[in-house]
Scaffold this motif. Structure first.
Motif, PDB file in Angstrom:
ATOM      1  N   VAL A  53     -42.229   3.202  12.380  1.00  0.00           N
ATOM      2  CA  VAL A  53     -42.515   4.513  11.271  1.00  0.00           C
ATOM      3  C   VAL A  53     -41.799   5.463  11.533  1.00  0.00           C
ATOM      4  CG1 VAL A  53     -44.757   5.099  12.737  1.00  0.00           C
ATOM      5  CG2 VAL A  53     -44.708   5.559  10.143  1.00  0.00           C
ATOM      6  N   SER A  54     -41.292   6.383  10.827  1.00  0.00           N
ATOM      7  CA  SER A  54     -40.663   7.561  10.846  1.00  0.00           C
ATOM      8  C   SER A  54     -41.322   8.632   9.802  1.00  0.00           C
ATOM      9  CB  SER A  54     -39.443   7.586  10.784  1.00  0.00           C
ATOM     10  OG  SER A  54     -38.944   7.064   9.384  1.00  0.00           O
ATOM     11  N   TRP A  55     -41.222   9.882  10.105  1.00  0.00           N
ATOM     12  CA  TRP A  55     -41.887  10.734   9.300  1.00  0.00           C
ATOM     13  C   TRP A  55     -40.759  11.963   9.111  1.00  0.00           C
ATOM     14  CZ3 TRP A  55     -46.724   9.907   7.559  1.00  0.00           C
ATOM     15  CH2 TRP A  55     -47.385   9.059   8.549  1.00  0.00           C
ATOM     16  N   CYS A  56     -40.696  12.348   7.602  1.00  0.00           N
ATOM     17  CA  CYS A  56     -39.681  13.252   7.126  1.00  0.00           C
ATOM     18  C   CYS A  56     -40.429  14.318   6.609  1.00  0.00           C
ATOM     19  CB  CYS A  56     -38.650  12.591   6.282  1.00  0.00           C
ATOM     20  SG  CYS A  56     -37.578  13.810   5.519  1.00  0.00           S
ATOM     21  N   ASP A  57     -40.265  15.703   6.878  1.00  0.00           N
ATOM     22  CA  ASP A  57     -40.929  16.885   6.434  1.00  0.00           C
ATOM     23  C   ASP A  57     -40.035  16.983   4.949  1.00  0.00           C
ATOM     24  OD1 ASP A  57     -42.674  17.327   8.213  1.00  0.00           O
ATOM     25  OD2 ASP A  57     -41.560  18.642   9.445  1.00  0.00           O
ATOM     26  N   LEU A  58     -40.955  17.087   4.084  1.00  0.00           N
ATOM     27  CA  LEU A  58     -40.232  17.360   2.666  1.00  0.00           C
ATOM     28  C   LEU A  58     -40.076  18.920   2.543  1.00  0.00           C
ATOM     29  CD1 LEU A  58     -42.207  14.787   0.501  1.00  0.00           C
ATOM     30  CD2 LEU A  58     -39.820  14.771   1.213  1.00  0.00           C
ATOM     31  N   PRO A  59     -39.062  19.368   1.772  1.00  0.00           N
ATOM     32  CA  PRO A  59     -38.952  20.812   1.493  1.00  0.00           C
ATOM     33  C   PRO A  59     -39.911  21.163   0.843  1.00  0.00           C
ATOM     34  CG  PRO A  59     -37.172  19.438   0.331  1.00  0.00           C
ATOM     35  CD  PRO A  59     -37.877  18.413   1.101  1.00  0.00           C
ATOM     36  N   GLU A  60     -40.201  22.605   0.507  1.00  0.00           N
ATOM     37  CA  GLU A  60     -41.164  23.107  -0.133  1.00  0.00           C
ATOM     38  C   GLU A  60     -41.075  22.850  -1.797  1.00  0.00           C
ATOM     39  OE1 GLU A  60     -42.080  26.989   0.857  1.00  0.00           O
ATOM     40  OE2 GLU A  60     -42.424  26.777   2.934  1.00  0.00           O
ATOM     41  N   ASP A  61     -39.919  22.788  -2.052  1.00  0.00           N
ATOM     42  CA  ASP A  61     -39.581  22.663  -3.521  1.00  0.00           C
ATOM     43  C   ASP A  61     -39.342  21.330  -4.058  1.00  0.00           C
ATOM     44  OD1 ASP A  61     -37.295  22.265  -2.212  1.00  0.00           O
ATOM     45  OD2 ASP A  61     -36.045  23.590  -3.464  1.00  0.00           O
ATOM     46  N   SER A  62     -39.903  20.520  -3.186  1.00  0.00           N
ATOM     47  CA  SER A  62     -39.392  18.877  -3.459  1.00  0.00           C
ATOM     48  C   SER A  62     -40.270  18.513  -4.823  1.00  0.00           C
ATOM     49  CB  SER A  62     -40.132  18.180  -2.241  1.00  0.00           C
ATOM     50  OG  SER A  62     -39.937  16.693  -2.703  1.00  0.00           O
ATOM     51  N   ILE A  63     -39.558  17.745  -5.378  1.00  0.00           N
ATOM     52  CA  ILE A  63     -40.321  17.184  -6.751  1.00  0.00           C
ATOM     53  C   ILE A  63     -41.563  16.415  -6.403  1.00  0.00           C
ATOM     54  CG2 ILE A  63     -40.089  15.567  -8.649  1.00  0.00           C
ATOM     55  CD1 ILE A  63     -37.362  16.746  -9.253  1.00  0.00           C
ATOM     56  N   LEU A  64     -41.221  15.727  -5.302  1.00  0.00           N
ATOM     57  CA  LEU A  64     -42.692  14.667  -4.877  1.00  0.00           C
ATOM     58  C   LEU A  64     -43.475  15.520  -4.509  1.00  0.00           C
ATOM     59  CD1 LEU A  64     -40.347  11.997  -2.611  1.00  0.00           C
ATOM     60  CD2 LEU A  64     -40.876  12.154  -5.112  1.00  0.00           C
ATOM     61  N   LEU A  65     -43.758  16.835  -4.313  1.00  0.00           N
ATOM     62  CA  LEU A  65     -44.756  17.611  -3.886  1.00  0.00           C
ATOM     63  C   LEU A  65     -45.429  18.133  -4.847  1.00  0.00           C
ATOM     64  CD1 LEU A  65     -43.751  19.306  -0.191  1.00  0.00           C
ATOM     65  CD2 LEU A  65     -45.076  17.020  -0.504  1.00  0.00           C
ATOM     66  N   ALA A  66     -44.262  18.527  -5.682  1.00  0.00           N
ATOM     67  CA  ALA A  66     -44.922  19.461  -7.040  1.00  0.00           C
ATOM     68  C   ALA A  66     -45.433  18.394  -7.959  1.00  0.00           C
ATOM     69  CB  ALA A  66     -43.659  20.345  -7.695  1.00  0.00           C
ATOM     70  N   ALA A  67     -45.410  17.271  -8.117  1.00  0.00           N
ATOM     71  CA  ALA A  67     -45.719  16.059  -9.031  1.00  0.00           C
ATOM     72  C   ALA A  67     -47.140  16.099  -9.139  1.00  0.00           C
ATOM     73  CB  ALA A  67     -45.017  14.885  -9.030  1.00  0.00           C
ATOM     74  N   SER A  68     -47.756  16.049 -10.346  1.00  0.00           N
ATOM     75  CA  SER A  68     -49.355  15.783 -10.512  1.00  0.00           C
ATOM     76  C   SER A  68     -49.327  14.352 -10.331  1.00  0.00           C
ATOM     77  CB  SER A  68     -49.860  16.469 -11.448  1.00  0.00           C
ATOM     78  OG  SER A  68     -49.270  15.896 -12.764  1.00  0.00           O
TER      79      SER A  68
END
Length: 632
Positions: A53-68
């Motif tokens: 397993v590996s983890w990657c921090d997503l940028p604040e403007d990532s679409i994956l975070l903004a998506a409902s």
């Protein structure tokens, strides 16, 4: 007016509201035969490759975070994201960026579903008509309609095709993997019901299609999913007209049989279903049930053979080529990722948690006998460092016809009723699963009908549970006991404060004080009809006595009320009434109304405010004691 937010100890603030917590996976997808990718909110992407397993921090403007919402494509990194009122195609990786064109959703879209086919993505939406009443209400309510629309990646104009008109009470949209058909429920009442009565329908996604009903007198309806072929379906219903709330729904397999649909039950009566789905093809079905508080998962083959899984499927089931991945947990373990074959044979387990902050929290299961001999189960949450005389807080759960699982994460997560900040403050929390709770069979679920809130019924189960905690674990909390809860639990909180002298303070969240007023003001008559009796005049003495309104004068303990201003199930008026009744008599009380919230608190700022106020209330009126430590 909104009073100033009370102060709480600074070391507890990180546990208030969402944010800091355990790692949970969502949108788990096999992007290749050996690589699994999943979203881990608040801001990470998890990749499992060959068991590592590996983890990657997503940028604040990532679409994956903004998506409902996100819909991922099995076998590839393609996905579709909903951003506000738009659908965008993107990739399920750390470099996710929107590709053009963006597809605007029809106005007043109430539900969206996306599937991936060989030609690309297909989307189906339910569109409710614009409200032209200018805020003027007319009752009886007018018949309304909904529109079913279709769009796809192959559409040349990237617009929406109107498929057909549906009843306004259509909801629970489900899209077949083929993208050629949808399923949905049409509810009996446009007003949300506790009984959730409805019927299941399917409709082909071609212009002018006519819907096909697949159930008759389905009673309470739950969820639906399609097989890979787009023909066979799974759905839950109880086909119960007299007691739809308290009769457990069964899982059915449905398949077209000429002009009628054939229904085959896959689960026994009285069993609570947690989740279900087809596995890769329509050959096998993955089912998770609740046996009391224990989750059990199985694969059911087409020939009826049952394969019990070593670890229950708790969430995020991903199906690859001959392989399954899903999140599991239990009462002693935080969420982990399980890898298995599509035949259910365990392969390996991957640890997800890397933060020791919640290592001290634990969940224990206990059992006791009520005064009449009824067997009751409860879950006790605490920090391993809690003192022997730590104050006990009772969580009276809502419903009451809901199920609860023995997961360690309930002590650490930001749930609907979070415990973690209370446990970190030194309290213990008892969740008594009193009669009326699901998961213990229909007879137990119906055992508080006509006797809700009584000392010889569910309220008595709570009181006997407190004594069970005291004696079984040799705890010394003495008279330091508080109570809190929401919805039916808000009702039970006031009930317990009024009819017993056990509790020293309480917090009632979006509860009710008068069942008849709740029924007639909100419009859902099914709750009172099933639990109390036919709605008739004059009201019977038993009906009057079951309400809190006539017992408000008995409440003498400090009581906090928290409610959403837009609650259309338990009306805000209930909290206003109870608050003013207590304030008139000089009882310490406060009422907080949250704008834009319904039956619960969804906005992160309001969740944090709720947690702060609940914690501060108990710290003021019922502090967590601290003398000597006990190991449970």
């Amino acid at each position: 007016t909104m009073a100033a937010v009370p102060e709480v100890p600074s070391n507890l603030k990180r546990y208030l509201g969402p944010g800091h917590g355990l790692k949970h996976l969502s949108n788990t997808t096999w992007v290749s035969p050996t690589t699994l990718v999943a979203l881990c909110k608040p801001n990470q992407l998890c990749t499992v490759e060959d068991g590592t397993v590996s983890w990657c921090d997503l940028p604040e403007d990532s679409i994956l975070l903004a998506a409902s919402r996100l819909w991922t494509c099995p076998g590839s990194s393609k996905c579709v994201a909903q951003l506000g009122q738009e659908l965008v195609t993107t990739t399920f990786n750390a470099k996710a960026a929107a590709s053009l064109p963006r597809i605007a959703l029809p106005s007043n879209t109430s539900e969206v579903q996306v599937a991936f086919t060989d030609e690309g993505w297909v989307a189906a939406v339910l569109h409710k008509p614009e409200d032209t009443s200018e805020g003027i209400e007319v009752w009886p309510e007018q018949e309304t309609k909904a529109e079913l629309y279709l769009s796809s990646a192959s559409s040349t104009k990237q617009d929406w095709l109107r498929v057909t008109t549906l009843p306004g009470a259509a909801e629970r949209l489900c899209l077949a993997p083929t993208g050629a058909r949808v399923g949905y429920a049409v509810m009996k009442n446009i007003i949300p019901e506790e009984a959730e009565r409805g019927e299941w329908f399917v409709c082909d996604l071609v212009e002018g299609a006519q819907s096909e009903i697949i159930t008759f007198d389905a009673g309470r309806v739950g969820e639906m999913c399609f097989a890979q072929d787009g023909d066979n379906v799974l759905f839950t219903a109880n086909f119960e007209l007299d007691r739809p709330i308290t009769t457990h729904m069964r899982l059915y397999h449905g398949n077209p049989n000429g002009c009628l649909w054939k229904h085959t039950p896959l689960t026994d009566p009285g069993v609570h279903i947690q989740s279900f789905t087809y596995v890769a093809s329509s050959d096998a079905v993955a089912i998770t049930i609740l046996d009391g508080t224990v989750e059990k998962s199985m694969l059911r083959k087409a020939d009826g053979q049952l394969i019990q899984l070593k670890n229950p499927i708790c969430s995020s089931l991903a199906r690859g080529e001959g392989v399954l991945a899903y999140v599991t947990e239990d009462i002693a373990t935080y969420p982990e990722l399980v890898l298995a074959t599509d035949q259910g044979i365990f392969t390996s387990k991957v640890t997800l948690q890397d933060d020791a902050d919640f290592d001290d929290l634990q969940v224990l299961k206990l059992s006791w006998k009520a005064e009449d001999g009824t067997a009751i189960t409860g879950l006790l949450c605490a920090s391993k460092h809690a003192n022997a005389d730590a104050t006990l807080l009772v969580h009276a759960h809502g419903g009451p016809a809901v199920g609860f699982v023995e997961r360690r994460s309930i002590a650490a997560d930001n749930t609907r009723y979070p415990y973690r900040y209370l446990l970190k403050a030194g309290y213990r929390v008892l969740l008594p699963l009193f009669r009326g709770t699901l998961g213990f069979g229909d007879q137990f679920a119906q055992a508080n009908i006509r006797c809700q809130g009584n000392l010889d019924s569910d309220l008595g189960d709570i009181l006997s549970g407190i004594e069970a905690v005291r004696t079984q674990y040799k705890l010394k909390f003495e008279a330091n006991v508080g109570i809190f809860g929401g919805s039916y639990g808000g009702y039970m909180t006031l009930r317990a404060l009024a009819l017993s002298d056990v509790f020293k303070a309480g917090v009632a969240q979006y509860g009710f004080v008068h069942s008849r007023m709740m029924s007639l003001e909100g419009g859902d008559l099914t709750w009172e009809q099933e639990y109390i009796g036919d709605i008739r005049w004059p009201m019977t003495d038993a009906t009057i006595d079951s309400d809190n309104f006539h017992h408000l004068g008995k409440v003498t303990q400090p009581t906090l009320f928290l409610h959403g201003k837009n609650d259309d199930i338990c009306m805000p008026s209930a909290s206003y009434i109870a608050y003013r009744a207590l304030r008139l008599r000089g009882i310490p009380t406060q009422c907080v109304m949250y704008p834009g919230e319904g039956h619960g608190f969804d906005q992160p700022a309001h969740q944090r405010n709720r947690d702060t106020r609940l914690l501060a209330w108990f710290l003021q009126y019922l502090p967590a004691s601290a003398h000597r430590t006990v190991t449970l």
